[in-house]
Every structure is written in C-alpha cells, then in structure tokens.
Write a protein that holds these residues in place. Structure first.
Motif, mmCIF file in Angstrom:
data_model
loop_
_atom_site.group_PDB
_atom_site.id
_atom_site.type_symbol
_atom_site.label_atom_id
_atom_site.label_comp_id
_atom_site.label_asym_id
_atom_site.label_seq_id
_atom_site.Cartn_x
_atom_site.Cartn_y
_atom_site.Cartn_z
ATOM 1 N N ARG A 46 52.774 25.223 41.086
ATOM 2 C CA ARG A 46 52.409 26.561 41.532
ATOM 3 C C ARG A 46 51.402 27.213 40.587
ATOM 4 O O ARG A 46 50.900 28.293 40.852
ATOM 5 C CB ARG A 46 53.682 27.393 41.521
ATOM 6 C CG ARG A 46 53.943 28.150 42.778
ATOM 7 C CD ARG A 46 55.138 29.030 42.532
ATOM 8 N NE ARG A 46 56.248 28.656 43.371
ATOM 9 C CZ ARG A 46 57.514 28.904 43.067
ATOM 10 N NH1 ARG A 46 57.834 29.463 41.925
ATOM 11 N NH2 ARG A 46 58.460 28.560 43.894
ATOM 12 N N GLY A 47 51.209 26.577 39.407
ATOM 13 C CA GLY A 47 50.225 27.138 38.474
ATOM 14 C C GLY A 47 50.823 27.926 37.327
ATOM 15 O O GLY A 47 50.114 28.630 36.605
ATOM 16 N N VAL A 48 52.137 27.851 37.147
ATOM 17 C CA VAL A 48 52.769 28.450 35.968
ATOM 18 C C VAL A 48 52.389 27.593 34.756
ATOM 19 O O VAL A 48 52.213 26.381 34.880
ATOM 20 C CB VAL A 48 54.307 28.473 36.147
ATOM 21 C CG1 VAL A 48 55.016 28.964 34.894
ATOM 22 C CG2 VAL A 48 54.696 29.318 37.348
ATOM 23 N N ASN A 49 52.230 28.210 33.598
ATOM 24 C CA ASN A 49 52.005 27.454 32.364
ATOM 25 C C ASN A 49 53.349 26.852 31.942
ATOM 26 O O ASN A 49 54.235 27.565 31.500
ATOM 27 C CB ASN A 49 51.438 28.413 31.306
ATOM 28 C CG ASN A 49 51.395 27.796 29.927
ATOM 29 O OD1 ASN A 49 51.436 26.566 29.782
ATOM 30 N ND2 ASN A 49 51.312 28.632 28.924
ATOM 31 N N LYS A 74 58.146 38.025 41.262
ATOM 32 C CA LYS A 74 56.853 38.336 40.628
ATOM 33 C C LYS A 74 56.072 37.058 40.360
ATOM 34 O O LYS A 74 54.851 37.016 40.476
ATOM 35 C CB LYS A 74 57.087 39.067 39.299
ATOM 36 C CG LYS A 74 57.475 40.510 39.480
ATOM 37 C CD LYS A 74 57.527 41.205 38.118
ATOM 38 C CE LYS A 74 58.528 42.342 38.130
ATOM 39 N NZ LYS A 74 59.147 42.574 36.819
ATOM 40 N N LEU A 75 56.818 36.024 39.992
ATOM 41 C CA LEU A 75 56.170 34.749 39.670
ATOM 42 C C LEU A 75 55.475 34.167 40.901
ATOM 43 O O LEU A 75 54.388 33.596 40.799
ATOM 44 C CB LEU A 75 57.229 33.795 39.123
ATOM 45 C CG LEU A 75 56.791 32.430 38.608
ATOM 46 C CD1 LEU A 75 57.641 32.056 37.393
ATOM 47 C CD2 LEU A 75 56.947 31.366 39.667
ATOM 48 N N GLU A 76 56.100 34.344 42.049
ATOM 49 C CA GLU A 76 55.475 33.824 43.263
ATOM 50 C C GLU A 76 54.166 34.541 43.571
ATOM 51 O O GLU A 76 53.211 33.931 44.043
ATOM 52 C CB GLU A 76 56.449 33.948 44.443
ATOM 53 C CG GLU A 76 57.181 32.641 44.686
ATOM 54 C CD GLU A 76 58.546 32.822 45.314
ATOM 55 O OE1 GLU A 76 58.671 33.623 46.266
ATOM 56 O OE2 GLU A 76 59.499 32.161 44.837
ATOM 57 N N GLY A 114 50.127 32.476 37.505
ATOM 58 C CA GLY A 114 49.309 32.263 36.310
ATOM 59 C C GLY A 114 49.680 33.165 35.149
ATOM 60 O O GLY A 114 49.290 32.924 34.011
ATOM 61 N N LYS A 115 50.436 34.233 35.436
ATOM 62 C CA LYS A 115 50.821 35.179 34.381
ATOM 63 C C LYS A 115 52.052 34.720 33.626
ATOM 64 O O LYS A 115 52.480 35.380 32.680
ATOM 65 C CB LYS A 115 51.139 36.537 35.018
ATOM 66 C CG LYS A 115 49.964 37.465 35.092
ATOM 67 C CD LYS A 115 50.496 38.881 35.173
ATOM 68 C CE LYS A 115 49.394 39.903 35.010
ATOM 69 N NZ LYS A 115 49.669 41.108 35.783
ATOM 70 N N PHE A 116 52.658 33.619 34.071
ATOM 71 C CA PHE A 116 53.952 33.240 33.507
ATOM 72 C C PHE A 116 53.881 31.959 32.682
ATOM 73 O O PHE A 116 53.140 31.035 33.008
ATOM 74 C CB PHE A 116 54.981 33.100 34.621
ATOM 75 C CG PHE A 116 55.362 34.438 35.199
ATOM 76 C CD1 PHE A 116 56.478 35.123 34.726
ATOM 77 C CD2 PHE A 116 54.580 35.035 36.180
ATOM 78 C CE1 PHE A 116 56.813 36.371 35.226
ATOM 79 C CE2 PHE A 116 54.907 36.286 36.684
ATOM 80 C CZ PHE A 116 56.024 36.953 36.212
ATOM 81 N N GLU A 138 62.794 22.122 40.163
ATOM 82 C CA GLU A 138 62.260 23.475 39.958
ATOM 83 C C GLU A 138 61.100 23.473 38.953
ATOM 84 O O GLU A 138 60.116 24.188 39.112
ATOM 85 C CB GLU A 138 63.404 24.384 39.474
ATOM 86 C CG GLU A 138 63.003 25.798 39.091
ATOM 87 C CD GLU A 138 62.725 26.686 40.299
ATOM 88 O OE1 GLU A 138 63.196 26.343 41.402
ATOM 89 O OE2 GLU A 138 62.023 27.700 40.138
ATOM 90 N N ARG A 139 61.213 22.641 37.917
ATOM 91 C CA ARG A 139 60.129 22.565 36.925
ATOM 92 C C ARG A 139 58.850 22.050 37.580
ATOM 93 O O ARG A 139 57.763 22.563 37.333
ATOM 94 C CB ARG A 139 60.499 21.604 35.794
ATOM 95 C CG ARG A 139 61.706 22.028 35.005
ATOM 96 C CD ARG A 139 62.045 20.970 33.963
ATOM 97 N NE ARG A 139 63.368 21.211 33.417
ATOM 98 C CZ ARG A 139 63.954 20.430 32.534
ATOM 99 N NH1 ARG A 139 63.336 19.347 32.089
ATOM 100 N NH2 ARG A 139 65.148 20.728 32.071
ATOM 101 N N VAL A 140 59.006 21.022 38.396
ATOM 102 C CA VAL A 140 57.835 20.446 39.066
ATOM 103 C C VAL A 140 57.204 21.495 39.988
ATOM 104 O O VAL A 140 55.979 21.654 40.023
ATOM 105 C CB VAL A 140 58.228 19.177 39.863
ATOM 106 C CG1 VAL A 140 57.054 18.649 40.667
ATOM 107 C CG2 VAL A 140 58.754 18.097 38.918
#
Ligand code: TRP
Length: 367
Positions: A71-74, A33-35, A39-41, A64-66
């Motif tokens: 990818r635009g995750v908060n 879902k994150l992929e 932006g929702k995560f 993985e954090r980078v």
C-alpha cells in the motif's frame, strides 16, 4: 475481606479492558487514516527468531505486513535476536532461525527493496537508546507488565534483568526509526504502551520545542486467532502447528494424527468440539470459506473426510509459498546479503536518531 479483594480484582480487570478498548479504538482510527494516506506512516514490527513461522503467523501478522508494504507504507521488520535470551539460556540454531525467517517473509511477498529487514544485534546505536530510555521508566512500571509476568512464570527461572527490561528495548526498536504504527498481537500491547510513555516523557524532558519521537499506535490484528490442530493454542511445544516451510507430506501426516472425537457427524462447535472446530477453522482460513458451511458439506462423511479436505486445502494454499521458499533457499548467500543491506540501512537511521537524542540531551561535546 473476600469482597474487598474481589472489588480490587474487578477494578484491575476494568482498568485493563478500558485501556484495551482505548487501544482497539486507536488501532481502528489509525488504520482508517493509513488507508487515506499510507505514505505518511512508518510501520515497525518483528519476530523473535526462536523457530519457524506457522499458519498462525501468516494470517495473524505476515499477511498484514505485506499488505501495508504494497500500500506504500514505509515498512520495517526487526528480527529480535536479543529477545531470544529474555527467557531462554541458549542461542542454539539462531543463525538458521534468522535466515529462515527471511525466507518466509520473502516467500510471503515481503520485498526487501521496500521493507527493511534487520536484527537487533547488528545495530549498536539502536541498542544504545536503551540507556536514556531506561531512565524514563520506574522499576514499578516494569514489574507491572502482565506479559513479562506471565513469561517469567512460564520460564520457570528467576526474573532476569533483560526479561524485566526488554519492553524498553522494544521501545528502542520502535522509536529508533520513528515508527508510528506497530502491528502486534494482544500480548505485545503493554510493550507498545510503555513505548508511548517513553516517547512522551523523552519529548517532555529533553525535546519540548522540537519533539523527536512519535507516540506510536498499536495495530491489533482482526484475524481470528487460529487454534492449533488439536484445539489448544498453537505452540511449537505441542507440535500442533502447520509450518509454512514444511513439506506437503509432513503437513498431511500432522493433520492425519491430529485428534478428533468419536462423533461421526461433523459440526462446527468450538465450545464443545474444539478439535473438530480447529480443523474446520483452519480449512476456512485457507479457503476463505465459512467453517460452518464446510462442516455441513462434510456432514456424515466423518473425521477422515474432514482431514482429507483440510490437508488438500492447506497444501493447495501453501504450495506457491513453499515453491517460492524452496527457490529462494537455493541461494542463501543472497539471503545473507539482504540481511546485510537491511542492517546497513538500519544502522544509518539509528545513528541519525542517536545523534538527535545526544543533541537534545546536550551531549554533543565533539563538535
Ligand atoms: N515482542 C515481539 C514478539 O513477541 C517481537 C518484537 C520485538 C517486536 N521487537 C518488536 C514486535 C517491535 C513489534 C515491535 O514476538
């Protein structure tokens, strides 16, 4: 009697693996879902500032954090300074350790404009969540945590109040910023489970109509666990790990003195030749090659040639990281400023969440 005991042990084992499998599945589904919609995560994870980061940290978590950040995750990283004193009785070098973590994060590609970096001890409102959260768990639940149990055993000390309750504190870390994804290793899974329980119970008890907290999913790394250079688990006390910030010479020396066996022919056989396999695995990770293929290539050239290959590939891989790190380290005032700004932002978020919690609990008498 023995049979009964065995049955009980097996039941416990099955229960553990059932919850592990459930977590694994949730992790995979969440990543999917994150992929689709990064932006929702909101991601939160972190490290204890007990020393320097090594290659295992890099492949197991930092990378993985980078990727999530880009990818635009908060993304949010906590430097868990209060967790240092869960199982040790000194905070010696903590300032140095904290600043060096920031250096390694940034050298690895963490951008403090995108990722909030902060420390426990600077965020009072985050710590205050501990009080209502503690009321939502029982003593028996706390005692059942397998990671706490093994940490207590290896500390050699009596169980302190903090060691028993730090998983709840970790729930404060995760929930104050309403993180819904938490990348961790397997040992931290029980802490994410208790976090889910706390979020659910808080919402049920105080915020039924407008739930405040998400039930976060653990993200389990699929990177293979890198063994230490001697084939044992990577550990600072064994001196078997390659530090990201070490010099090329220090790294060469460490690899040179790592033990192998007396067989000249190099083969990849983790079960029977763990030391040689550890070297091959390390080279495989940093080159992106198959360890088996590296083994075949080296073949009869022996352990000396293998070590030379490992040294060159590790130092080659880490050279850009180390260069960026050294450059950043020339201006430690800026590193302190970055932490200051992360703490400022984290305080604003924590204050907001604590206000919501007070509101939900009917504890806002001052307005
Ligand atoms: N317990 C983690 C460790 O073993 C560090 C940590 C502290 C953490 N708070 C966290 C990890 C919140 C994920 C989420 O190093």
């Amino acid at each position: 009697m023995a049979e009964e005991q065995e049955a009980r042990l097996t039941a416990a084992g099955n229960e553990m693996s059932a919850s592990f499998l459930a977590a694994r599945k949730r992790s995979e589904e969440t990543l999917r879902k994150l992929e689709e919609n990064p932006g929702k995560f909101t991601m939160l994870t972190g490290d204890r500032p007990t020393g320097r980061l090594h290659l295992g940290h890099f492949f197991g978590s930092i990378k993985e954090r980078v990727a999530m950040q880009n990818r635009g995750v908060n993304t949010n990283i906590i430097i868990a300074d209060y967790q240092v004193i869960t199982d040790r009785d000194t905070t010696e070098h903590i300032d140095d350790n904290v600043l060096n973590l920031v250096l390694d994060y940034m050298a690895a590609g963490i951008d403090p404009e995108k990722t909030m970096i902060f420390t426990h001890s600077a965020i009072p409102a985050e710590n205050q969540l501990m009080l209502p959260f503690l009321s939502l768990v029982t003593e028996a639940e706390l005692h059942r945590n397998p990671t706490v149990k093994s940490e207590m055993e290896s500390s050699g000390h009596a169980l302190t109040g903090l060691l028993l309750t730090y998983p709840v504190h970790q729930a404060c870390d995760i929930l104050f910023c309403k993180a819904n994804v938490v990348p961790i290793g397997k040992d931290n899974l029980p802490h994410v489970e208790i976090t889910r329980t706390i979020a659910r119970r808080f919402n049920e008890r105080y915020a039924k109509k407008h739930p405040i907290f998400p039930e976060p999913a653990a993200i389990l790394s699929d990177a293979p666990e890198i063994p230490g250079l001697d084939g044992r688990k990577m550990s600072k006390s064994y001196g078997n790990s390659i530090m990201l910030g070490a010099t090329a010479e220090e790294t060469a020396k460490l690899i040179k003195k790592s033990p192998t066996d007396s067989e000249r022919m190099i083969t990849f056989d983790p079960e029977h030749r763990p030391q040689v396999a550890a070297l091959l695995t390390t080279a495989g990770l940093v080159t992106g090659r198959d360890p088996q293929e590296i083994a075949e290539e080296i073949g009869n050239a022996g352990a000396g040639a293998l070590k030379q290959y490992v040294t060159e590939s590790v130092n080659g891989f880490l050279a850009p990281h180390r260069e960026r790190r050294a450059k950043l380290a020339q201006d430690m005032d800026t590193i302190r400023d970055i932490l200051h700004e992360g703490n400022r932002r984290a305080n604003a978020i924590a204050n907001e969440t604590l206000d919501e919690v007070r509101e939900a609990m009917g504890m806002r008498y001052d307005r």
